[in-house]
Design a protein around this motif. Structure first.
Motif, PDB file in Angstrom:
ATOM      1  N   LYS A 124       0.810  -1.215   0.000  1.00 48.44           N
ATOM      2  CA  LYS A 124       0.000   0.000   0.000  1.00 48.44           C
ATOM      3  C   LYS A 124       0.849   1.272   0.000  1.00 48.44           C
ATOM      4  O   LYS A 124       0.308   2.373  -0.045  1.00 48.44           O
ATOM      5  CB  LYS A 124      -0.960  -0.020   1.185  1.00 48.44           C
ATOM      6  CG  LYS A 124      -1.966  -1.164   1.107  1.00 48.44           C
ATOM      7  CD  LYS A 124      -3.006  -1.103   2.193  1.00 48.44           C
ATOM      8  CE  LYS A 124      -4.033  -2.224   2.028  1.00 48.44           C
ATOM      9  NZ  LYS A 124      -5.092  -2.193   3.074  1.00 48.44           N
ATOM     10  N   PHE A 125       2.169   1.111   0.050  1.00 49.25           N
ATOM     11  CA  PHE A 125       3.092   2.237  -0.114  1.00 49.25           C
ATOM     12  C   PHE A 125       3.858   2.039  -1.414  1.00 49.25           C
ATOM     13  O   PHE A 125       4.213   0.920  -1.776  1.00 49.25           O
ATOM     14  CB  PHE A 125       4.067   2.324   1.062  1.00 49.25           C
ATOM     15  CG  PHE A 125       3.483   2.950   2.293  1.00 49.25           C
ATOM     16  CD1 PHE A 125       3.537   4.327   2.488  1.00 49.25           C
ATOM     17  CD2 PHE A 125       2.863   2.174   3.253  1.00 49.25           C
ATOM     18  CE1 PHE A 125       2.986   4.911   3.619  1.00 49.25           C
ATOM     19  CE2 PHE A 125       2.318   2.739   4.385  1.00 49.25           C
ATOM     20  CZ  PHE A 125       2.379   4.119   4.572  1.00 49.25           C
ATOM     21  N   ASP A 126       4.121   3.131  -2.092  1.00 46.51           N
ATOM     22  CA  ASP A 126       4.898   3.055  -3.333  1.00 46.51           C
ATOM     23  C   ASP A 126       6.382   2.867  -3.053  1.00 46.51           C
ATOM     24  O   ASP A 126       7.117   2.344  -3.898  1.00 46.51           O
ATOM     25  CB  ASP A 126       4.722   4.336  -4.156  1.00 46.51           C
ATOM     26  CG  ASP A 126       3.299   4.507  -4.649  1.00 46.51           C
ATOM     27  OD1 ASP A 126       2.654   3.486  -4.920  1.00 46.51           O
ATOM     28  OD2 ASP A 126       2.844   5.660  -4.738  1.00 46.51           O
ATOM     29  N   ARG A 127       6.810   3.273  -1.867  1.00 50.67           N
ATOM     30  CA  ARG A 127       8.248   3.293  -1.567  1.00 50.67           C
ATOM     31  C   ARG A 127       8.448   3.060  -0.068  1.00 50.67           C
ATOM     32  O   ARG A 127       7.695   3.582   0.759  1.00 50.67           O
ATOM     33  CB  ARG A 127       8.824   4.644  -1.985  1.00 50.67           C
ATOM     34  CG  ARG A 127      10.302   4.882  -1.698  1.00 50.67           C
ATOM     35  CD  ARG A 127      10.657   6.302  -2.152  1.00 50.67           C
ATOM     36  NE  ARG A 127      12.001   6.720  -1.740  1.00 50.67           N
ATOM     37  CZ  ARG A 127      13.062   6.722  -2.529  1.00 50.67           C
ATOM     38  NH1 ARG A 127      12.950   6.318  -3.786  1.00 50.67           N
ATOM     39  NH2 ARG A 127      14.234   7.132  -2.086  1.00 50.67           N
ATOM     40  N   ILE A 128       9.444   2.260   0.256  1.00 51.48           N
ATOM     41  CA  ILE A 128       9.839   2.047   1.654  1.00 51.48           C
ATOM     42  C   ILE A 128      11.312   2.402   1.795  1.00 51.48           C
ATOM     43  O   ILE A 128      12.138   1.998   0.969  1.00 51.48           O
ATOM     44  CB  ILE A 128       9.593   0.587   2.094  1.00 51.48           C
ATOM     45  CG1 ILE A 128       8.089   0.308   2.184  1.00 51.48           C
ATOM     46  CG2 ILE A 128      10.267   0.296   3.433  1.00 51.48           C
ATOM     47  CD1 ILE A 128       7.743  -1.113   2.590  1.00 51.48           C
TER      48      ILE A 128
END
Length: 526
Positions: free
Chosen positions: A226-230
């Motif tokens: 659900k996040f584009d980037r970590i």
């Protein structure tokens, strides 16, 4: 007052930290784990930091759900022959690696074979297997020599070493030589061009990942990114990390030191979550190859030299809800909890320790202490350890270092002078230690085993008997015998059982209850 001053002192550094990484978008999840991302190979190490980050990159054939039951993950399913010898596993559709290539059964075979050369449970599995072959691109067949009830638990284990799947060309590497190309088929792919060891590791959502349709359940089910980037940021100073979390510059801290927990009082930006499933037992691992602990009497002296309570008090202070004085080798709260043969561990007697050292002919060989300073849990423990050892008659050579260095050095079987070691602290957790088949301290595998290389034919036989029976009463008795034998052997000294106090941004939701931190399904509150 002291804690508030500490936070104020860290403010400038924290602001500098935020500017280092530039503007932060809402689709970015920012994490601070216990240690640096200095490797991308979870098979070449049991380091939990590397395991945690590896779950972003790699996937597994099977996984444990919230009830600790094995479920298919990359596998669509499997069949087992009537004679309990042939497992036929079919891969599900749509599996791709991050380099665009399809995941094949041959990749799974090569990956499992590599994992099976280093993992304790994997070694047993392959010793009982007649063959593991890919019969076509989507089907692999495991042929056993004899029925063994631990096949699926082995393939579905969720902690180090995890049987992650990578391309066969990478899995062809010797497992003792770390793979340097992070290609998996998991929900996130690593951006190698932005990876700066000692600073930051970056992962982006893998557009071609197809989650399972079931709801997420621990390591099983649908892994929805659900996040584009970590971003996993390495922040060695704990007070700086806490300040960054409270100021909204990062979103999650794996372990907040007890003396920093009061800083969260009254905060509306972050809170503390005491996660018992992610808790560890503080363990002092003992190297059986190097003096002075190659001598059994010296190892017994070490047990009398220590006791758990001062370590837990030093680490947690008044936060007594975060620990318990438990030294059960399979953890308190597990089906195999026991107090057998724990007197030397629970009761400290420096005089007995000194007498045993004299009886052993201890010549003053110093105990090398690699004092880890970038993990508060370890830092406090080493500070307690040194005076206890010295009071009991041990000479001590203490050197300040970081966890990444210790996690590398502990693999050396060389003498201390040549880069080896005597002892180090670690913290295996509930999911690993509660199962006698995955608890590294009852393996007795010697130089083929986990760090410390404790050797016991009796432990190996007890483990064989445990795996061969499905009778709960017999398993309980065998587990108790394992604890008794292990605490005479002293592969480690247990010094208490703790929950992890995780720092979590208040605007996050969707965290999965698990002994291992997973970051799929996590999102910002709307």
């Amino acid at each position: 007052m002291k804690l508030k001053s500490l936070a104020v002192a860290a403010l400038t550094a924290s602001l500098m930290l935020g500017s280092t990484f530039g503007a932060v978008a809402e689709e970015v999840l920012r994490l601070r784990m216990n240690g640096d991302i200095n490797s991308v190979d979870p098979i070449a190490t049991t380091n939990f930091t590397i395991r945690n980050s590896a779950y972003l990159i790699y996937d597994t054939l099977f996984a444990l759900d919230a009830d600790f039951k094995v479920q298919p993950q990359m596998a669509e399913g499997y069949t087992l022959s009537d004679d309990q010898l042939t497992y036929t596993i079919t891969l599900r559709d749509g599996l791709k690696f991050h380099d665009g290539s399809p995941v094949t059964a041959a990749d799974a075979v090569a990956s499992l074979e590599r994992w099976g050369k280093v993992d304790g449970l994997g070694k047993i599995l392959f010793s009982k297997a007649a063959s593991l072959t890919a019969t076509d691109d989507k089907t692999l067949v495991l042929q056993m020599k004899e029925p063994w009830g631990q096949v699926l638990p082995a393939l579905g284990k969720i902690s180090s070493n995890v049987p992650f799947i990578m391309p066969a060309r990478l899995a062809a590497n010797d497992p003792t030589v770390p793979v340097t190309e992070p290609i998996g088929s998991g929900p996130f792919k690593m951006k190698v061009d932005e990876w700066v060891p000692g600073s930051v590791a970056v992962y982006e959502k893998f557009a071609d990942y197809v989650p399972r349709p079931e709801p997420a359940s621990m390591a099983a089910g649908g892994k929805v990114a659900k996040f584009d980037r970590i971003e996993i940021r390495y922040i060695p100073d704990s007070s700086q990390a806490v300040d960054a979390l409270l100021n909204g510059e990062i979103d999650w801290i794996e372990d907040v030191a007890a003396d920093l927990i009061p800083l969260f009082d009254g905060s509306d930006t972050a809170h503390i979550f005491a996660n018992p499933q992610a808790g560890n037992s503080l363990q002092l691992v003992v190297n059986h190859l190097n003096p002075p602990f190659d001598n059994p009497k010296v190892r017994e002296a070490l047990q009398w030299a220590l006791e758990p309570t001062p370590f837990m008090q030093a680490i947690f202070g008044e936060q007594t809800q975060l620990y318990q004085i438990c030294v059960a080798i399979f953890f308190c709260g597990s089906p195999y909890e026991s107090t057998i043969n724990t007197d030397r561990i629970m009761t400290r007697d420096p005089a007995k320790a000194k007498a045993l050292l004299a009886e052993a002919g201890y010549d003053g060989t110093p105990v090398f202490l690699p004092h880890v300073t970038d993990i508060p849990f370890h830092d406090h423990a080493y500070s307690v350890l040194k005076p206890m050892l010295e009071e009991a008659g041990f000479a001590v050579d203490e050197q300040m270092t970081d966890w990444a260095s210790v996690s590398t050095r502990r693999a050396s079987k060389e003498p201390v002078a040549n880069g080896g070691w005597n002892v180090f602290f670690t913290g295996w957790g509930y999911v690993d230690q509660s199962n006698p088949m995955t608890n590294v301290y009852v393996a007795g595998a010697g130089k083929d085993g986990w760090f410390g290389w404790a050797d016991s034919a009796e432990l190996r036989e007890l483990r064989t008997q445990f795996a061969a029976t499905t009778d709960a009463g017999e398993q309980k008795a065998l587990a108790e015998k394992m604890q008794s034998v292990a605490y005479d052997l002293v592969p480690f000294v247990p010094l208490g059982q703790a929950s992890l106090a995780q720092g979590v941004a208040s605007n996050l939701e969707g965290f999965i209850d698990s002994p291992v931190p997973f970051f799929w399904n996590v999102s910002r509150k709307q």
